[in-house]
Design an enzyme around this catalytic site. Structure first.
Site, PDB file in Angstrom:
ATOM      1  N   CYS A 381       0.839  -1.201   0.000  1.00 36.74           N
ATOM      2  CA  CYS A 381       0.000   0.000   0.000  1.00 36.74           C
ATOM      3  C   CYS A 381       0.880   1.260   0.000  1.00 36.74           C
ATOM      4  CB  CYS A 381      -0.981  -0.050   1.165  1.00 36.74           C
ATOM      5  SG  CYS A 381      -2.435   0.962   0.861  1.00 36.74           S
ATOM      6  N   MET A 384       4.102   0.585  -1.569  1.00 40.38           N
ATOM      7  CA  MET A 384       4.147   0.601  -3.038  1.00 40.38           C
ATOM      8  C   MET A 384       4.219   2.050  -3.515  1.00 40.38           C
ATOM      9  SD  MET A 384       1.539  -0.767  -5.950  1.00 40.38           S
ATOM     10  CE  MET A 384       0.758   0.346  -7.116  1.00 40.38           C
ATOM     11  N   HIS A 515      -3.649  -5.053   0.598  1.00 43.21           N
ATOM     12  CA  HIS A 515      -3.066  -5.599   1.839  1.00 43.21           C
ATOM     13  C   HIS A 515      -3.140  -7.129   1.838  1.00 43.21           C
ATOM     14  CE1 HIS A 515      -2.451  -1.844   4.036  1.00 43.21           C
ATOM     15  NE2 HIS A 515      -3.487  -1.401   3.364  1.00 43.21           N
ATOM     16  N   GLU A 517      -1.523  -9.180   3.509  1.00 45.56           N
ATOM     17  CA  GLU A 517      -1.357  -9.756   4.852  1.00 45.56           C
ATOM     18  C   GLU A 517      -2.695 -10.114   5.488  1.00 45.56           C
ATOM     19  OE1 GLU A 517      -0.953  -6.618   4.015  1.00 45.56           O
ATOM     20  OE2 GLU A 517      -1.312  -5.202   5.656  1.00 45.56           O
TER      21      GLU A 517
END
Ligand code: GLN
Length: 543
Positions: A381, A384, A515, A517
């Site tokens: 996010c 990046m 995301h 994760e």
């Protein structure tokens, strides 16, 4: 069978791990073949945790359907694999805002609107709504018994306990049994008082889950049972352990599942199948190698702010049979100190999600270090966005490149998007919108380019991942950045929003606007984390 409800309250102190306890009980019941759903009621007045600082409340966990929820929902998903939704987390703020909205519309037909029954009815409706024949709903009540603000929730679950009857409702209370080193004793009084407090609001717990840093001898266990009016077997010790993924196994060994099934008069039948959990714990306890990953972020003193991230990295370790050591670095340090000093020798660098200008330049410097020293880089996010700014400045020569999140700049390679597509619908936001719930939130699809590194990692050409951000990389800079060596490897299906980027001339350099994760699980590590940790292992063999 009809859905059974298990309500989990907490007493004595906060932070006893009610979320983990709820999640692990869910996993244990699944291991016995039952379907589960885990929900949380949060007593605070924020409508959702979306506007709360991670310093206040830890990570904001985002669901596929775009709810900004409490981080405990992340535990639920990681343990049960059941994707959480909007209907799995509610706050007092949301309940009141719904009730008040109805009052303004005149839905109460001139009646007096009161906590009992209107607020409690809204809570009960929430707890029992949107179910799909699950065998068990585990419902965690946030906060600590005795708090003023959790009273309406306790009243609502007390009523539900009566309405459903004990064959369909059960109360589990999590408490602390502290050890006093001065007297060399385990103390049961805080538990006794906490149960009294719970009984004062009309709830009699059926099981007490007692957190303790050492085994609880029979004497103390019997004492707790006697004073709290339950059977000694229903006093289940919850001992400290080295890895959270051992908790379902531990609960089974302590007989928690048997107590639950006994309560509901369900024949326990065969033993639960806990092989997956044993395998996970085995890999965590006996890794074959290790890697050091630097996480360069903002809330680095507060592990809860990056809960899903640190778990996903650990999952990447599990799949690679490696221990992943995390070196948390506050990016602001690079305002005054050299990156080499802190990053030399690390096997991977990760810049996670983040908001605001503070520390952003330090993150950009960390990206530059990773790019130039060919250290595996993973930008999530904000991470990046910082990688794109770094490439724009240092590869494409756009010295004024920046993000409009920090104010106007010469080359807004990251900017506010005011309109985007979700399926057939156009969604909108404006610079002056409310802060709550106005980001691009939840799962969106992305199309991955042929022969890109990321498509190879996923083994897919279309993915869907969860988002939570206001700004986007500006697609108009695609050509200039691609010429400079940064590939826009994935975009929204309409090609307008960059979703992933990568560098060609680098062993592992990937940025994602979403995301990943949030979807990683110990039994199903996310492909990007698996691949990143593998790249870090390769790097560890080089340095
Ligand atoms: N602050 C950035 C944005 O709003 C990134 C958000 C994030 O990392 N979750 O777009």
């Amino acid at each position: 069978m009809a859905t059974r409800f298990i309500f989990i309250t907490g007493g004595v102190v906060s932070s006893l791990g009610k979320g983990l306890a709820s999640a692990a009980l869910g996993a244990l019941l699944q291991a016995r073949g039952y379907s589960v759903r885990v929900r949380k009621l949060d007593p605070y007045l924020n409508v959702d945790p979306g506007t709360m600082s991670p310093f206040e409340h830890g990570e904001v966990y985002v669901t596929d359907d775009g709810a900004e929820t409490d981080l405990d929902l992340g535990h639920y998903e990681r343990f049960t694999g059941v994707a959480a939704t909007q209907s799995d987390n509610v706050t007092t703020g949301r309940i009141y805002s719904d009730v008040l909205g109805r009052e303004r519309r005149g839905d109460y037909l001139g009646g007096t609107v009161q906590v009992i029954p209107h607020v409690t009815d809204a809570i009960k409706k929430f707890v029992t709504a949107d179910l799909h024949g699950e065998d068990f709903v585990i419902c965690e009540i946030g906060g600590t018994v005795g708090d003023i603000e959790s009273l309406p929730f306790l009243e609502a679950i007390r009523q539900l306990g009566n309405e459903l009857g004990s064959e369909r409702a059960m109360f589990v209370h999590l408490t602390l049994v502290p050890y006093l080193s001065a007297s060399g004793e385990l103390k049961t009084k805080p538990t006794q008082h906490s149960v009294m407090e719970l009984q004062r609001v009309g709830i009699r717990p059926h099981v007490l889950l007692c957190r303790c840093d050492r085994p609880i001898p029979d004497g103390e266990r019997n004492k707790i049972a006697l004073f709290c009016n339950i059977r000694p077997e229903a006093v289940v010790p919850g001992l400290d352990i080295d890895t959270i993924y051992q908790v379902p196994i531990e609960y089974h060994e302590q007989g928690f599942d048997t107590q639950v099934l006994n309560h509901f008069k369900i024949d326990p039948g065969a033993q639960p199948n806990l092989d997956t959990w044993r395998e996970i714990v085995g890999r965590i306890r006996e890794p074959d190698g290790e890697v050091n990953i630097a996480v360069v972020g903002k809330y680095t003193d507060l592990p809860d702010a990056y809960k899903s991230l640190s778990e996903a990295l650990a999952h990447g370790g599990i799949s690679n049979h490696a221990r992943v050591n995390l070196d948390w670095i506050a990016s602001e340090i690079f305002d005054t100190e050299d990156t080499v000093e802190h990053l030399n020798g690390v096997h991977g660098i990760l810049v996670p999600g983040g908001f605001g200008e503070r520390g952003a330049e330090g993150k950009i410097r960390a990206v530059q270090f990773a790019r130039e020293h060919k250290v595996p880089y993973f930008g999530i996010c904000f991470g990046m966005q910082m990688a794109v700014i770094e490439a724009a400045r240092n590869l494409a020569g756009l010295s004024g490149a920046g993000s409009t999140e920090f104010g106007p700049c010469g080359d807004p390679v990251v900017g506010l998007m005011t309109e985007w597509q979700r399926g057939e619908e156009t969604e909108q936001r404006a610079a002056g919108d409310n802060m709550g719930g106005t980001m691009r939130l939840g799962a969106y699809p992305a199309a991955l380019g042929d022969r890109t590194h990321i498509a190879e990692i996923y083994g897919l050409s279309e993915i869907a991942e969860r988002h939570r951000h206001r700004y986007e990389v500006n697609i108009n800079y695609r050509d200039v950045l691609e010429k400079a060596g940064m590939t826009f490897s994935g975009t929204s299906p309409d090609g307008l929003l960059p979703e992933t980027i990568e560098l060609e001339d680098h062993p592992w350099f990937i940025g994602v606007q979403f995301h990943p994760e949030l979807k990683s699980k110990p039994f199903e590590p996310h492909p990007l984390f698996k691949s990143f940790v593998a790249a870090a292992l390769d790097q560890s063999r080089l340095v």
